[in-house]
Design an enzyme around this catalytic site. Structure first.
Site, short mmCIF file in Angstrom:
data_model
loop_
_atom_site.label_atom_id
_atom_site.label_comp_id
_atom_site.label_asym_id
_atom_site.label_seq_id
_atom_site.Cartn_x
_atom_site.Cartn_y
_atom_site.Cartn_z
N CYS A 141 -6.39 7.32 4.81
CA CYS A 141 -5.69 7.84 6.10
C CYS A 141 -6.17 9.07 6.33
CB CYS A 141 -4.31 8.04 5.71
SG CYS A 141 -3.46 8.29 7.20
N GLN B 163 0.72 -1.24 -0.03
CA GLN B 163 -0.02 -0.07 0.07
C GLN B 163 0.87 1.20 0.00
OE1 GLN B 163 -2.23 1.59 3.57
NE2 GLN B 163 -4.12 0.75 2.23
N LYS C 184 -8.22 2.01 -1.56
CA LYS C 184 -8.88 2.05 -0.26
C LYS C 184 -9.25 3.44 0.08
CE LYS C 184 -8.21 0.57 4.90
NZ LYS C 184 -8.49 1.64 5.52
N ASN D 140 -14.16 -2.20 5.61
CA ASN D 140 -13.24 -2.03 6.85
C ASN D 140 -13.85 -1.32 7.72
OD1 ASN D 140 -10.41 0.24 7.33
ND2 ASN D 140 -10.46 -1.88 8.13
N ARG E 145 -6.74 -3.42 13.88
CA ARG E 145 -6.49 -3.53 15.23
C ARG E 145 -7.14 -4.67 15.82
NH1 ARG E 145 -9.21 2.22 17.57
NH2 ARG E 145 -10.49 1.65 15.68
#
Length: 262
Positions: free
Chosen positions: A59, A30, A101, A159, A184
């Site tokens: 992000c 990525q 993403k 996600n 996580r």
């Protein structure tokens, strides 16, 4: 998430940010990128050593968006589509995946429009973190996720809020996604998708053996174990374990505490 511009320009960055082996497949690399040229060039460098490359448009960190990376790109659909097209043109292997993403917009129509543009540009699959860039712990928007799934033909991966195998099945059932991605949850329990409630000791043993065989950096080796053992150690034990500063110290502690076969 590797910054493509630095990766292309600096051999030191390449050695620091990317390492793999022939057994590490499938592997998707990525990148954070703000222009088509740097993403395509970075993808060309890793293509012989990976199965695909992914563009991070999700992000939400301030530094990333200030540099033109991450979630700010969802508001520049033409640019992201050009990134996909250019990368697809540079990597000749038709089986090499080019994926993106994203986070979602505040209105569903904008998110659906972006995903349709990326599909038209040749994206292999899409991963959707169904929160806006401003959201952190709010519940994911499964309605928008389902709308994206219905609007495109390429596979969509969900996600956000995937903390158990049950969560994965629930999100798939509600939205129709083709897969789920977790961060996580898997850091804390790499066996999560096997249905385990917490990291089994066999998994800890596997990680230690893999790390020692491949020469993993101590920081990565130790930090993964800190995540894996978080629910199994008391507060005092965690404090001590987190302070260990060598591979020998870590392995001796775990061998004595859990009678591991190391």
């Amino acid at each position: 998430m590797i910054v493509s511009d630095s990766f292309v320009k600096s051999e030191k960055a390449r050695h620091s940010d990317f390492s793999t082996s022939t057994d590490d497949r499938p592997l998707i690399v990525q990148f954070a990128a703000s222009n088509a040229e740097s993403l395509a060039s970075a993808a060309a460098l890793v293509a012989p050593h990976s199965s695909g490359c992914d563009l991070n448009c999700g992000c939400p960190q301030r530094w990333a968006m200030q540099e033109g990376y991450g979630a700010c790109l969802i508001h520049k659909p033409e640019l992201v589509a050009e990134m996909v097209r250019r990368t697809r043109a540079v990597v000749a292997n038709p089986h090499y995946t080019i994926s993106v993403k994203i986070r979602i917009h505040k209105d569903t129509r904008s998110t659906v429009s972006l995903c349709r543009q990326l599909e038209a540009a040749g994206v292999s699959f899409l991963t959707v973190h169904a929160r806006t860039s401003e959201q952190r712990s709010e519940p994911v928007d499964l309605e928008t996720l389902a709308a994206v799934v219905s609007a495109v033909d390429v596979p969509v991966v969900a996600n956000g809020d995937i903390r158990s195998l049950e969560d994965a099945h629930r999100v798939q059932r509600i939205t129709g996604v083709r897969g789920v991605m977790a961060a996580r949850g898997l850091l804390a329990n790499p066996a999560m998708f096997a249905g385990e409630d917490y990291t089994p000791l066999s998994c800890v043993e596997d990680w230690i053996k893999i790390s020692l065989e491949t020469g993993a950096h101590f920081t990565n080796f130790h930090h993964h174990l800190i995540y894996m053992l978080d629910k199994q150690l008391s507060r005092a034990e965690r404090r001590y374990f987190n302070s260990l500063a060598s591979v020998v110290g870590v392995t001796e502690y775990l061998r004595e505490k859990y009678d591991l076969n190391l």
